[in-house]
Enzyme design. Sequence first.
Site, mmCIF file in Angstrom:
data_model
loop_
_atom_site.group_PDB
_atom_site.id
_atom_site.type_symbol
_atom_site.label_atom_id
_atom_site.label_comp_id
_atom_site.label_asym_id
_atom_site.label_seq_id
_atom_site.Cartn_x
_atom_site.Cartn_y
_atom_site.Cartn_z
ATOM 1 N N VAL A 297 0.859 -1.180 0.000
ATOM 2 C CA VAL A 297 0.000 0.000 0.000
ATOM 3 C C VAL A 297 0.896 1.232 0.000
ATOM 4 O O VAL A 297 1.895 1.279 0.723
ATOM 5 C CB VAL A 297 -0.924 0.030 1.233
ATOM 6 C CG1 VAL A 297 -1.854 1.246 1.181
ATOM 7 C CG2 VAL A 297 -1.721 -1.253 1.351
ATOM 8 N N CYS A 298 0.552 2.208 -0.828
ATOM 9 C CA CYS A 298 1.261 3.482 -0.837
ATOM 10 C C CYS A 298 2.748 3.262 -1.119
ATOM 11 O O CYS A 298 3.129 2.458 -1.966
ATOM 12 C CB CYS A 298 1.003 4.184 0.492
ATOM 13 S SG CYS A 298 1.406 5.933 0.564
ATOM 14 N N SER A 299 3.622 3.937 -0.390
ATOM 15 C CA SER A 299 5.059 3.822 -0.634
ATOM 16 C C SER A 299 5.633 2.489 -0.177
ATOM 17 O O SER A 299 6.834 2.246 -0.319
ATOM 18 C CB SER A 299 5.812 4.976 0.039
ATOM 19 O OG SER A 299 5.555 5.005 1.431
ATOM 20 N N SER B 191 2.060 3.295 -6.648
ATOM 21 C CA SER B 191 2.437 3.779 -5.333
ATOM 22 C C SER B 191 1.730 5.109 -5.116
ATOM 23 O O SER B 191 0.930 5.541 -5.959
ATOM 24 C CB SER B 191 3.965 3.951 -5.247
ATOM 25 O OG SER B 191 4.380 4.121 -3.905
#
Length: 205
Positions: free
Chosen positions: A97-99, A117
């Site tokens: 998830v995300c970075s 990302s």
Amino acid sequence: MHVAIPLYPRFTALDAVGPYTVLGFAPGVTVTFVAAAPGPVTDDLGGLTLTATGAYAGLPHPDVIVVPGGPGTAEAMRDPQLRDWLVAARPRWTTSVCSGSLVLAAAGLLRGRRATSHWAVRDALAGFGAEPVEQRVVTDGPVITAAGVSAGIDMALTLLARLRDDETAQTVQLAIEYAPDPPFTAGSPRSAPPGLAERALTLIR
């Protein structure tokens, strides 16, 4: 079915808790927060602490790994214990998830794969041999990556449909009443008002 979510200092809470809630609701799925050693880990805002109840060594081969993102990503990318565990685990599904996708990329797990990302760091994936994609959820083989923060819920529902079936994922979606209807259309740089991206960056760096 065992899901492991690794925690590291300054992770973003929703990145971990969103998938935890979705997957934890599913019958037959166990979700464990893990770290190098069991114990409390504090999020990026400093006001929430989650407890890793397991260690990497104690869960060497989970069925699924979900790597959250957050400002602590840079340090997590250089953590040899986390990297070695990610590489050796060989789960059925590897997700982020995300970075958190940068953590996977730094471990060499996204080389040659399409991935996404958070919009602020998405292009950095190319430096690790991945193909950055501007989508909320990207599936490439046994790897699923999500865009920023709230996209982790979408990713977890996508994953759950693969792990079980569409009806199970839809049942969980209804149980948690996930029916996004935000008051604004400022959820991406493309739709946000001019100048807002610069202000948003001050909040996450």
